[in-house]
Design a protein around this motif. Structure first.
Motif, PDB file in Angstrom:
ATOM      1  N   GLN A  69       0.842  -1.202   0.000  1.00  0.00           N
ATOM      2  CA  GLN A  69       0.000   0.000   0.000  1.00  0.00           C
ATOM      3  C   GLN A  69       0.875   1.249   0.000  1.00  0.00           C
ATOM      4  OE1 GLN A  69      -1.940  -0.962   3.674  1.00  0.00           O
ATOM      5  NE2 GLN A  69      -3.686  -1.945   2.675  1.00  0.00           N
ATOM      6  N   THR A  70       0.526   2.211  -0.854  1.00  0.00           N
ATOM      7  CA  THR A  70       1.275   3.460  -0.948  1.00  0.00           C
ATOM      8  C   THR A  70       1.209   4.219   0.372  1.00  0.00           C
ATOM      9  OG1 THR A  70       0.823   3.633  -3.307  1.00  0.00           O
ATOM     10  CG2 THR A  70       1.477   5.654  -2.178  1.00  0.00           C
ATOM     11  N   LEU A  71       2.348   4.762   0.793  1.00  0.00           N
ATOM     12  CA  LEU A  71       2.376   5.539   2.028  1.00  0.00           C
ATOM     13  C   LEU A  71       1.513   6.791   1.884  1.00  0.00           C
ATOM     14  CD1 LEU A  71       6.198   5.326   2.865  1.00  0.00           C
ATOM     15  CD2 LEU A  71       4.340   4.005   3.878  1.00  0.00           C
ATOM     16  N   PRO A  72       0.953   7.297   2.979  1.00  0.00           N
ATOM     17  CA  PRO A  72       0.106   8.492   2.910  1.00  0.00           C
ATOM     18  C   PRO A  72       0.843   9.673   2.286  1.00  0.00           C
ATOM     19  CG  PRO A  72      -0.064   7.467   5.073  1.00  0.00           C
ATOM     20  CD  PRO A  72       1.062   6.772   4.351  1.00  0.00           C
ATOM     21  N   GLU A 148       8.956 -10.727  -9.605  1.00  0.00           N
ATOM     22  CA  GLU A 148       8.747 -12.055 -10.167  1.00  0.00           C
ATOM     23  C   GLU A 148       7.714 -12.814  -9.343  1.00  0.00           C
ATOM     24  OE1 GLU A 148      11.706 -15.372 -11.904  1.00  0.00           O
ATOM     25  OE2 GLU A 148      11.946 -15.035  -9.764  1.00  0.00           O
ATOM     26  N   SER A 149       7.791 -12.709  -8.018  1.00  0.00           N
ATOM     27  CA  SER A 149       6.839 -13.380  -7.151  1.00  0.00           C
ATOM     28  C   SER A 149       5.429 -12.832  -7.349  1.00  0.00           C
ATOM     29  CB  SER A 149       7.260 -13.215  -5.682  1.00  0.00           C
ATOM     30  OG  SER A 149       6.302 -13.759  -4.809  1.00  0.00           O
ATOM     31  N   LEU A 150       5.293 -11.516  -7.426  1.00  0.00           N
ATOM     32  CA  LEU A 150       3.974 -10.924  -7.642  1.00  0.00           C
ATOM     33  C   LEU A 150       3.371 -11.402  -8.953  1.00  0.00           C
ATOM     34  CD1 LEU A 150       4.333  -7.218  -6.456  1.00  0.00           C
ATOM     35  CD2 LEU A 150       3.127  -9.083  -5.309  1.00  0.00           C
ATOM     36  N   GLY A 151       4.207 -11.547  -9.971  1.00  0.00           N
ATOM     37  CA  GLY A 151       3.718 -12.055 -11.248  1.00  0.00           C
ATOM     38  C   GLY A 151       3.238 -13.488 -11.155  1.00  0.00           C
ATOM     39  N   GLN A 152       3.931 -14.282 -10.370  1.00  0.00           N
ATOM     40  CA  GLN A 152       3.576 -15.696 -10.233  1.00  0.00           C
ATOM     41  C   GLN A 152       2.285 -15.896  -9.448  1.00  0.00           C
ATOM     42  OE1 GLN A 152       7.174 -17.110  -8.420  1.00  0.00           O
ATOM     43  NE2 GLN A 152       8.196 -17.531 -10.375  1.00  0.00           N
ATOM     44  N   THR A 153       1.980 -14.980  -8.525  1.00  0.00           N
ATOM     45  CA  THR A 153       0.771 -15.139  -7.707  1.00  0.00           C
ATOM     46  C   THR A 153      -0.407 -14.313  -8.223  1.00  0.00           C
ATOM     47  OG1 THR A 153       1.459 -13.354  -6.200  1.00  0.00           O
ATOM     48  CG2 THR A 153       2.136 -15.614  -5.644  1.00  0.00           C
ATOM     49  N   SER A 159      -4.746 -13.885  -0.616  1.00  0.00           N
ATOM     50  CA  SER A 159      -5.120 -12.514  -0.283  1.00  0.00           C
ATOM     51  C   SER A 159      -4.000 -11.569  -0.691  1.00  0.00           C
ATOM     52  CB  SER A 159      -5.372 -12.387   1.223  1.00  0.00           C
ATOM     53  OG  SER A 159      -4.164 -12.609   1.941  1.00  0.00           O
ATOM     54  N   SER A 160      -4.323 -10.279  -0.764  1.00  0.00           N
ATOM     55  CA  SER A 160      -3.307  -9.287  -1.122  1.00  0.00           C
ATOM     56  C   SER A 160      -2.157  -9.289  -0.126  1.00  0.00           C
ATOM     57  CB  SER A 160      -3.945  -7.896  -1.187  1.00  0.00           C
ATOM     58  OG  SER A 160      -2.966  -6.907  -1.449  1.00  0.00           O
ATOM     59  N   SER A 161      -2.471  -9.368   1.165  1.00  0.00           N
ATOM     60  CA  SER A 161      -1.413  -9.364   2.178  1.00  0.00           C
ATOM     61  C   SER A 161      -0.519 -10.592   2.047  1.00  0.00           C
ATOM     62  CB  SER A 161      -2.022  -9.297   3.586  1.00  0.00           C
ATOM     63  OG  SER A 161      -2.884 -10.401   3.827  1.00  0.00           O
ATOM     64  N   LYS A 162      -1.104 -11.743   1.707  1.00  0.00           N
ATOM     65  CA  LYS A 162      -0.314 -12.962   1.529  1.00  0.00           C
ATOM     66  C   LYS A 162       0.600 -12.834   0.315  1.00  0.00           C
ATOM     67  CE  LYS A 162       0.962 -17.299   1.977  1.00  0.00           C
ATOM     68  NZ  LYS A 162      -0.035 -18.369   1.776  1.00  0.00           N
ATOM     69  N   LEU A 166       4.708 -12.968   0.467  1.00  0.00           N
ATOM     70  CA  LEU A 166       5.507 -13.880  -0.357  1.00  0.00           C
ATOM     71  C   LEU A 166       6.493 -13.121  -1.228  1.00  0.00           C
ATOM     72  CD1 LEU A 166       2.733 -16.415  -1.472  1.00  0.00           C
ATOM     73  CD2 LEU A 166       4.554 -16.801   0.210  1.00  0.00           C
ATOM     74  N   ALA A 167       6.071 -11.961  -1.749  1.00  0.00           N
ATOM     75  CA  ALA A 167       6.958 -11.166  -2.594  1.00  0.00           C
ATOM     76  C   ALA A 167       8.146 -10.654  -1.796  1.00  0.00           C
ATOM     77  CB  ALA A 167       6.185 -10.002  -3.210  1.00  0.00           C
ATOM     78  N   ASN A 168       7.880 -10.163  -0.586  1.00  0.00           N
ATOM     79  CA  ASN A 168       8.978  -9.696   0.255  1.00  0.00           C
ATOM     80  C   ASN A 168       9.907 -10.836   0.647  1.00  0.00           C
ATOM     81  OD1 ASN A 168       8.869  -6.708   1.017  1.00  0.00           O
ATOM     82  ND2 ASN A 168       6.735  -7.299   1.290  1.00  0.00           N
ATOM     83  N   GLN A 169       9.353 -12.003   0.911  1.00  0.00           N
ATOM     84  CA  GLN A 169      10.200 -13.143   1.261  1.00  0.00           C
ATOM     85  C   GLN A 169      11.067 -13.580   0.081  1.00  0.00           C
ATOM     86  OE1 GLN A 169       7.325 -15.970   2.806  1.00  0.00           O
ATOM     87  NE2 GLN A 169       7.535 -15.193   4.894  1.00  0.00           N
TER      88      GLN A 169
END
Length: 543
Positions: A69-72, A148-153, A159-162, A166-169
């Protein structure tokens, strides 16, 4: 990547402050639940939580939180980090690790040494990743694996948080593997913070104290910087009084202080000095201002930490914090890993980029000397052990058209410790002149070959016909001189730098004598940062 990076920003301080908060946690066992909320990164096997260990500190250039999520907009404006609309449109920000600091904690927790890794260092990644990319800047590894992870999921039931977890991991795992390949040591744990981290931490601390030294020969240029928003005069610095002055900085100006680089004499090197100074202040603050015993302050420091801080799942923060109680600013030392040369405008992954060429064997030797002085060797990363150059034979064939170049390259490789193999013209290989330099390797020589190839902007390739522990360099017409990175800085120099790193700040003197350590920008030497005995707030005066 279709995005612009708004300024070259160092956020390592955010991470180091976050790491120091782990020490705070050890004094507040009622806060156990808060610390476990942070341990949501990847798990790293076979890693201790007490005793000697290597910790990678990562500072993301991200303008988003860990859930994507974009920072305020108000926060982005306060941090001089662009507008929310530009972030959401992908025009500003990325998941690059603008800051990488590799820290070694000695057994007993009474001493720590660390290396800042220049973000523009050109590296060969451990394996192909995003869009088949195999080479890039060291700070891009996280971003490539993240996307790459975001593309795969995409389109999955997650869920978005999941998906973003996974992308950060994925980014964490690939960045760690890349740093292990470059430094040759195993990383036991990591601490990761995003852009908002330092701002939140400075706010929880009620601001920070710094000592500003004016750059006299630069007409006090370092007192302000438009890009970061840094303004010492507005913060209370008096140009009429001049000289070193202590200032109290609120959260926004504290962040501007550590973001500023363009106004400083030695750019990134002096910015690193600012980081070191604020780390010193933080250690002093935690130990001398009642913070450790104030549960209200602890709650503010740790209560929002999960928004900007992640550690590996195997990091027992309370055990670590208890082990680190003896650590003080006087026995923490940081320098920047040297580069061999700079290559502006290099075509890399579809765009022209400014990169640093590094001498990987020298970097690994320097890290080894500092982390494991007098030891036979460190516990290396399993998949990235670098054989000693003395075990590798290098053949050099001249297809460049430049007379004597093969002999000169071989001579410098030998000076780095490699065994000299065949030195001949490429006609021996039925090629008088070849267009681009090529590097081949046999079994056991992949990492060394990759290091050599990086000096020529080439990618090392396995060759079945080569015997074990052998590298073959075929110089192409693009090679006209010996790369600067193949010129050995010398063993004596390496030992000198390592010795200073470990001991320069261990025993502060009332009248310290400045020394030099190798810095980042083209291996230049820079002023040392020494904390004087009884210095106010425990900080040195720096540019």
């Amino acid at each position: 990547m279709g995005k612009m990076i708004a300024g070259k920003v160092f956020y390592g301080l955010a991470c180091m402050l976050a790491a120091l908060l782990l020490v705070v946690a050890g004094y507040a066992h009622k806060q156990v639940g808060l610390t476990t909320d942070l341990e949501k990164g990847i798990a790293i096997s076979n890693s201790p939580t007490v005793g000697a260990m290597n910790i990678l500190v990562m500072g993301l250039e991200s303008r988003t939180n860990f859930e994507g999520q974009t920072l305020p907009n108000s926060l982005l404006t306060a941090m001089h980090a662009g507008k929310a609309s530009a972030v959401s449109a992908g025009q500003v920000g990325a998941q690059d690790t603008d800051t990488l600091i590799l820290v070694h904690i000695f057994a007993g927790g009474q001493k720590a040494v660390g290396f800042s890794i220049p973000r523009d260092d050109l590296v060969t990644y451990p394996h192909a990743t995003y869009l088949g990319i195999t080479r890039g800047k060291i700070d891009q590894a996280y971003d490539f694996a993240y996307n790459e992870s975001l593309g795969q999921t995409f389109g999955s039931a997650d869920s978005s948080s999941k998906r973003y977890l996974l992308a950060n991991q994925a980014g964490q795992a690939f960045e760690i593997a890349t740093v292990e390949a470059v430094t040759g040591v195993h990383i036991d744990h990591f601490v990761e913070a995003n852009l908002a981290g330092f701002y939140y931490l400075a706010a929880a601390f009620g601001g920070i104290e710094v000592c500003v030294q004016p750059w006299a020969t630069g007409n006090d240029r370092n007192l302000s910087d438009q890009a970061s928003g840094w303004n010492a005069v507005r913060d209370g610095y008096s140009t009429k009084k001049g000289g070193d002055q202590y200032l109290h900085l609120g959260p926004a100006q504290a962040l501007a202080y550590v973001r500023d680089r363009d106004s400083l004499p030695q750019i990134d090197l002096d910015r690193t000095h600012r980081q070191q100074a604020v780390i010193d202040y933080t250690v002093w603050k935690l130990k001398h201002d009642g913070t450790l015993g104030d549960l209200g302050t602890l709650g503010r420091l740790l209560g929002t930490a999960s928004q900007y801080l992640i550690t590996d799942a195997t990091f027992n923060l309370l055990d670590f914090a208890t082990n680190m109680r003896a650590l003080s600013g006087s026995n923490m030392s940081f320098v920047t890993l040297p580069i061999a040369s700079e290559m502006p405008g290099m075509m890399l992954n579809g765009s022209a980029q400014d990169v640093n060429i590094i001498n990987v064997p020298y970097v690994q030797h320097l890290v080894q000397e500092a982390f494991y002085p007098g030891a036979a060797g460190p516990r290396s990363a399993t998949a990235t052990v670098t054989p000693a150059p003395s075990t590798i034979t290098v053949d050099v064939y001249n297809g460049s058209g430049t007379s004597g170049l093969a002999a000169n390259v071989s001579k410098d490789l030998t000076a780095l410790g490699y065994k000299a193999g065949t030195v001949a013209d490429a006609t021996a290989q039925s090629q008088a002149v070849v267009p681009a330099t090529q590097v081949f390797y046999g079994p056991g020589a992949a990492v060394n070959a990759t290091s050599i190839a990086s000096q020529f902007g080439a990618t090392a390739q396995a060759l079945a016909s080569l015997p074990a522990n052998r590298v073959e360099v075929l110089l192409g017409s693009s090679a006209t001189t010996v790369p600067a990175g193949l010129s050995s800085p010398g063993t004596a120099g390496t030992q000198s730098v390592a010795a200073k790193l470990i001991g320069a700040r261990a025993t502060p003197s009332p009248a310290p004598t400045p020394s030099t350590v190798t810095g980042a920008d083209n291996g230049q030497t820079g002023r040392s940062v020494t904390v004087k005995a009884n210095a106010p707030y425990g900080v040195p005066c720096v540019y």
